[in-house]
Design an enzyme around this catalytic site. Structure first.
Site, PDB file in Angstrom:
ATOM      1  N   ASN A   1     -27.625 -91.037 -17.424  1.00  0.00           N
ATOM      2  CA  ASN A   1     -26.904 -91.856 -16.828  1.00  0.00           C
ATOM      3  C   ASN A   1     -27.851 -92.621 -15.693  1.00  0.00           C
ATOM      4  O   ASN A   1     -28.068 -91.851 -14.700  1.00  0.00           O
ATOM      5  CB  ASN A   1     -25.712 -91.022 -16.263  1.00  0.00           C
ATOM      6  CG  ASN A   1     -24.800 -92.027 -15.098  1.00  0.00           C
ATOM      7  OD1 ASN A   1     -24.935 -93.320 -15.221  1.00  0.00           O
ATOM      8  ND2 ASN A   1     -24.027 -91.510 -14.503  1.00  0.00           N
TER       9      ASN A   1
ATOM     10  N   HIS B   1     -16.190 -91.033 -14.561  1.00  0.00           N
ATOM     11  CA  HIS B   1     -16.933 -90.609 -13.585  1.00  0.00           C
ATOM     12  C   HIS B   1     -16.828 -90.364 -12.291  1.00  0.00           C
ATOM     13  O   HIS B   1     -15.767 -91.354 -11.826  1.00  0.00           O
ATOM     14  CB  HIS B   1     -18.643 -91.310 -13.837  1.00  0.00           C
ATOM     15  CG  HIS B   1     -19.618 -90.528 -13.065  1.00  0.00           C
ATOM     16  ND1 HIS B   1     -19.917 -90.734 -11.809  1.00  0.00           N
ATOM     17  CD2 HIS B   1     -20.741 -90.096 -13.715  1.00  0.00           C
ATOM     18  CE1 HIS B   1     -21.009 -90.145 -11.420  1.00  0.00           C
ATOM     19  NE2 HIS B   1     -21.527 -89.549 -12.601  1.00  0.00           N
TER      20      HIS B   1
ATOM     21  N   GLY C   1     -26.170 -85.160  -7.821  1.00  0.00           N
ATOM     22  CA  GLY C   1     -26.885 -86.023  -6.718  1.00  0.00           C
ATOM     23  C   GLY C   1     -27.419 -85.033  -5.719  1.00  0.00           C
ATOM     24  O   GLY C   1     -27.878 -85.744  -4.650  1.00  0.00           O
TER      25      GLY C   1
ATOM     26  N   SER D   1     -26.955 -82.219 -11.223  1.00  0.00           N
ATOM     27  CA  SER D   1     -28.200 -81.927 -10.552  1.00  0.00           C
ATOM     28  C   SER D   1     -28.969 -80.986 -11.713  1.00  0.00           C
ATOM     29  O   SER D   1     -29.556 -79.836 -11.535  1.00  0.00           O
ATOM     30  CB  SER D   1     -28.157 -80.917  -9.340  1.00  0.00           C
ATOM     31  OG  SER D   1     -27.875 -81.725  -8.311  1.00  0.00           O
TER      32      SER D   1
ATOM     33  N   LYS E   1     -27.054 -94.826 -13.706  1.00  0.00           N
ATOM     34  CA  LYS E   1     -26.393 -95.511 -12.790  1.00  0.00           C
ATOM     35  C   LYS E   1     -26.750 -96.879 -12.590  1.00  0.00           C
ATOM     36  O   LYS E   1     -26.926 -97.650 -13.269  1.00  0.00           O
ATOM     37  CB  LYS E   1     -26.384 -94.572 -11.554  1.00  0.00           C
ATOM     38  CG  LYS E   1     -26.050 -93.138 -11.798  1.00  0.00           C
ATOM     39  CD  LYS E   1     -25.852 -92.376 -10.562  1.00  0.00           C
ATOM     40  CE  LYS E   1     -25.687 -90.648 -11.137  1.00  0.00           C
ATOM     41  NZ  LYS E   1     -25.143 -90.050  -9.947  1.00  0.00           N
TER      42      LYS E   1
ATOM     43  N   GLU F   1     -18.096 -90.888  -9.523  1.00  0.00           N
ATOM     44  CA  GLU F   1     -18.349 -92.099  -8.877  1.00  0.00           C
ATOM     45  C   GLU F   1     -17.256 -93.103  -8.904  1.00  0.00           C
ATOM     46  O   GLU F   1     -16.958 -93.859  -7.936  1.00  0.00           O
ATOM     47  CB  GLU F   1     -19.937 -92.581  -8.768  1.00  0.00           C
ATOM     48  CG  GLU F   1     -20.830 -91.767  -8.168  1.00  0.00           C
ATOM     49  CD  GLU F   1     -22.307 -91.671  -8.957  1.00  0.00           C
ATOM     50  OE1 GLU F   1     -22.551 -92.678  -9.633  1.00  0.00           O
ATOM     51  OE2 GLU F   1     -22.936 -90.501  -8.587  1.00  0.00           O
TER      52      GLU F   1
ATOM     53  N   GLU G   1     -18.235 -82.207 -14.645  1.00  0.00           N
ATOM     54  CA  GLU G   1     -19.303 -82.610 -13.603  1.00  0.00           C
ATOM     55  C   GLU G   1     -18.721 -82.206 -12.336  1.00  0.00           C
ATOM     56  O   GLU G   1     -17.900 -83.107 -11.740  1.00  0.00           O
ATOM     57  CB  GLU G   1     -19.659 -83.919 -13.606  1.00  0.00           C
ATOM     58  CG  GLU G   1     -20.427 -84.468 -14.957  1.00  0.00           C
ATOM     59  CD  GLU G   1     -21.332 -85.571 -14.629  1.00  0.00           C
ATOM     60  OE1 GLU G   1     -22.437 -85.572 -14.861  1.00  0.00           O
ATOM     61  OE2 GLU G   1     -21.040 -86.473 -14.175  1.00  0.00           O
TER      62      GLU G   1
END
Ligand code: PEP
Length: 260
Positions: A9, A100, A178, A218, A11, A102, A172
């Site tokens: 991904n 996701h 991140g 991560s 992003k 985000e 996730e």
């Protein structure tokens, strides 16, 4: 048989000019691995939507698969800024990340919106990478399973698609994305096993057995092997460490040594 799947991904990162060198480096590295890309394991690259066309032209014939980072709930209409799942299909993009964290937390996408996007993906023959996961506060409050279960509920109305089409779940944990702090193999396995058990009782035994559950948060070359040893971890969705072909290639390589 659930073959391992590794999804990158990107992003909102990388320039269009970086696509070619990245794909050259990654695919020459993958060619040296035992097992056949596309048959024994799959690798999906999800660049920004603006890069899909250029990426599609470069990955052709290399066994790599193209993914988008989100899609609209329907093929066309007055939905400014949305990405048509039908157009993604036309662009040879066959995977799409949906839900996701985000999108859920920064852009406030609700479960209802995510369900619509999943439906849009399935109806246009895209394979969703459906993301679920709890925040740190929710984990600390002992709510991990109830939060994940709440997110999984959107699948109940999509049973026909889930049975007949290919798709994957990505667990996730939001606190691991991140941050450099991955879930421990045991923490991840517990949630993956919970998801599979949920799928068995709410979807069906065969769907639970065939559906791959990726871990994301991560993942790096030095922590992927221990995660991959877990019986319900079928691959990874990788953000930061997928931006360099070397580190993403190392994640695929180190994971394939564990189980193929
Ligand atoms: C992600 O955003 O899907 C992700 C897993 O990011 P990272 O690997 O950087 O934690």
């Amino acid at each position: 048989m659930r073959i391992p799947l590794f999804a990158a991904n990107w992003k909102m990162n990388q320039s269009i000019g970086e696509i070619s060198p990245y794909i050259e480096a990654l695919s020459s590295r993958l060619q040296k691995f035992p097992g056949q890309l596309g048959k024994n394991y799959q690798v999906v690259i999800a660049p920004p939507a603006t890069h899909l066309q250029a990426m599609g032209a470069v990955i052709g014939g290399k066994g790599l698969e193209l993914g988008a980072q989100n899609c609209g709930h329907t093929a066309s209409g007055a939905f400014t800024g949305e990405i048509s799942p039908k157009t993604l299909q036309e662009m040879q993009c066959n995977w799409v990340i949906v839900g996701h964290s985000e999108r859920r937390h920064i852009y406030l996408e609700t479960d209802a919106m995510i369900q619509g996007r999943l439906r849009g993906a399935f109806e246009n023959q895209l394979k969703p990478i459906f993301c679920v996961g709890e925040t740190l506060a929710e984990r600390k409050a002992g709510k991990t399973e109830s939060v994940v279960e709440g997110q999984l509920l959107v699948l109940k109305e999509l049973k026909n698609h889930l049975t007949n089409q290919d798709w994957v779940i990505a667990y996730e944990p939001v606190w691991a994305i991140g941050t450099g702090e991955n879930a421990s193999p045991q923490q991840a396995q517990e949630v993956h096993a919970f998801i599979r058990k949920w799928a068995k009782s709410h979807l069906s035994g065969p769907v639970a057995e065939k559906t791959r559950i990726l871990y994301g948060g991560s993942v790096k070359p030095d922590n992927c092997a221990d995660l991959k040893r877990q019986p319900d971890i079928d691959g990874f969705l990788v953000g930061g460490a997928s931006l360099q072909a070397d580190s993403f290639g190392a994640i695929v390589e180190n994971s394939l040594k564990i189980r193929s």
